[in-house]
Design a protein around this motif. Structure first.
Motif, PDB file in Angstrom:
ATOM      1  N   GLN A  30      37.453  48.313  38.902  1.00  0.00           N
ATOM      2  CA  GLN A  30      38.546  47.144  38.487  1.00  0.00           C
ATOM      3  C   GLN A  30      37.734  45.944  37.788  1.00  0.00           C
ATOM      4  O   GLN A  30      36.403  46.009  38.017  1.00  0.00           O
ATOM      5  CB  GLN A  30      39.396  46.591  39.461  1.00  0.00           C
ATOM      6  N   TYR A  32      38.483  42.615  38.828  1.00  0.00           N
ATOM      7  CA  TYR A  32      38.101  41.814  40.180  1.00  0.00           C
ATOM      8  C   TYR A  32      38.062  40.358  39.484  1.00  0.00           C
ATOM      9  O   TYR A  32      37.360  39.436  40.356  1.00  0.00           O
ATOM     10  CB  TYR A  32      36.927  42.125  40.818  1.00  0.00           C
ATOM     11  N   TYR A  34      36.740  39.122  36.783  1.00  0.00           N
ATOM     12  CA  TYR A  34      35.545  38.686  35.994  1.00  0.00           C
ATOM     13  C   TYR A  34      36.014  38.272  34.602  1.00  0.00           C
ATOM     14  O   TYR A  34      35.457  37.271  34.397  1.00  0.00           O
ATOM     15  CB  TYR A  34      34.838  39.840  35.891  1.00  0.00           C
ATOM     16  N   SER A 128      32.693  38.171  45.942  1.00  0.00           N
ATOM     17  CA  SER A 128      33.245  39.488  46.008  1.00  0.00           C
ATOM     18  C   SER A 128      32.538  40.322  47.195  1.00  0.00           C
ATOM     19  O   SER A 128      31.234  40.527  46.797  1.00  0.00           O
ATOM     20  CB  SER A 128      33.206  39.968  44.776  1.00  0.00           C
ATOM     21  N   HIS A 130      31.927  43.449  48.983  1.00  0.00           N
ATOM     22  CA  HIS A 130      32.305  44.826  49.045  1.00  0.00           C
ATOM     23  C   HIS A 130      32.278  45.664  50.340  1.00  0.00           C
ATOM     24  O   HIS A 130      31.453  45.250  51.059  1.00  0.00           O
ATOM     25  CB  HIS A 130      31.127  45.670  48.039  1.00  0.00           C
ATOM     26  N   LYS A 157      41.459  36.748  48.016  1.00  0.00           N
ATOM     27  CA  LYS A 157      42.289  37.910  47.502  1.00  0.00           C
ATOM     28  C   LYS A 157      41.651  39.375  48.111  1.00  0.00           C
ATOM     29  O   LYS A 157      40.571  39.399  48.160  1.00  0.00           O
ATOM     30  CB  LYS A 157      42.013  37.965  45.753  1.00  0.00           C
ATOM     31  N   TYR A 159      41.853  43.372  47.643  1.00  0.00           N
ATOM     32  CA  TYR A 159      42.261  44.627  46.755  1.00  0.00           C
ATOM     33  C   TYR A 159      42.345  45.966  47.165  1.00  0.00           C
ATOM     34  O   TYR A 159      41.732  46.086  48.246  1.00  0.00           O
ATOM     35  CB  TYR A 159      41.104  44.747  45.612  1.00  0.00           C
ATOM     36  N   SER A 161      40.921  48.497  46.775  1.00  0.00           N
ATOM     37  CA  SER A 161      39.516  49.236  46.969  1.00  0.00           C
ATOM     38  C   SER A 161      39.059  48.936  48.298  1.00  0.00           C
ATOM     39  O   SER A 161      37.986  49.314  48.624  1.00  0.00           O
ATOM     40  CB  SER A 161      38.789  48.877  45.916  1.00  0.00           C
ATOM     41  N   LEU A 163      37.685  45.455  48.651  1.00  0.00           N
ATOM     42  CA  LEU A 163      37.320  44.535  48.232  1.00  0.00           C
ATOM     43  C   LEU A 163      37.860  43.444  48.488  1.00  0.00           C
ATOM     44  O   LEU A 163      39.114  43.053  48.624  1.00  0.00           O
ATOM     45  CB  LEU A 163      36.778  44.579  46.674  1.00  0.00           C
ATOM     46  N   GLN A 165      37.736  38.902  47.888  1.00  0.00           N
ATOM     47  CA  GLN A 165      37.247  38.012  47.081  1.00  0.00           C
ATOM     48  C   GLN A 165      37.452  36.467  47.830  1.00  0.00           C
ATOM     49  O   GLN A 165      38.766  36.244  47.684  1.00  0.00           O
ATOM     50  CB  GLN A 165      37.653  38.216  45.904  1.00  0.00           C
TER      51      GLN A 165
END
Length: 178
Positions: A30, A32, A34, A128, A130, A157, A159, A161, A163, A165
């Motif tokens: 994704q 994310y 960026y 971010s 991981h 935030k 996600y 996945s 992740l 942020q």
């Protein structure tokens, strides 16, 4: 004054790369945030190890942005992508911040991040995280018992996945300015 943002990813245990410099563990499924972030800046700054690593990825990824590489060892003044800053870093950064234009992205790596933190040059951190534990690698923050900086959380935030942020403003400048 232009804002300097450190927009970076790390493992859950705080590493920005493996000891080898590899970032093969980073998610690429994704955006994310960026693309939106990249549109808001016109200048990228980084250390020489980060720049050398970027060149190994193929095409330079920040074309169209002003680029500056901080290095005390590279002899060139410029190449097709960037200008090298070899001395008077504080003066250069202060001048860059005072120039008109959009904000500035501090890309990395660890040593230049440490320098910017020491001197109070980072205004915002977008991290971010991981969902991976590397166990070893290049740390996001160089260990220094005198480096203490308070952060103010702006947003978080999540996600699918895994992740996470987090965006922070640096509340006060470091006390050990060199």
């Amino acid at each position: 004054m232009r804002k300097i943002t450190l927009f970076i990813a790390s493992s859950l245990d705080g590493y920005i790369a493996r000891q080898s410099g590899e970032v093969d563990w980073l998610f690429t499924d994704q955006d994310y945030g960026y693309t939106e972030f990249f549109a808001q800046i016109d200048t990228v700054v980084m250390g020489s190890k980060t720049y050398q690593q970027l060149l190994g990825f193929g095409e330079y990824p920040y074309k169209g942005k002003k680029g500056f590489v901080f290095s005390k060892t590279i002899e060139n003044e410029t190449d097709e992508n960037v200008t090298f800053v070899r001395s008077n870093w504080q003066e250069f950064i202060n001048t860059l911040r005072q120039a008109s234009g959009p904000d500035i992205w501090l890309v990395g790596g660890a040593q230049i991040i440490y320098y910017f933190l020491q001197h109070g040059f980072i205004d915002e951190l977008i991290l971010s995280i991981h969902p991976i534990i590397l166990g070893d690698g290049i740390p996001l923050i160089v260990k220094d018992p005198n480096l203490e900086i308070s952060l103010e959380l702006k947003t978080v935030k999540t996600y699918d996945s895994g992740l996470l942020q987090a965006s922070y403003d640096l509340k006060r400048k470091p006390t050990n300015i060199i």
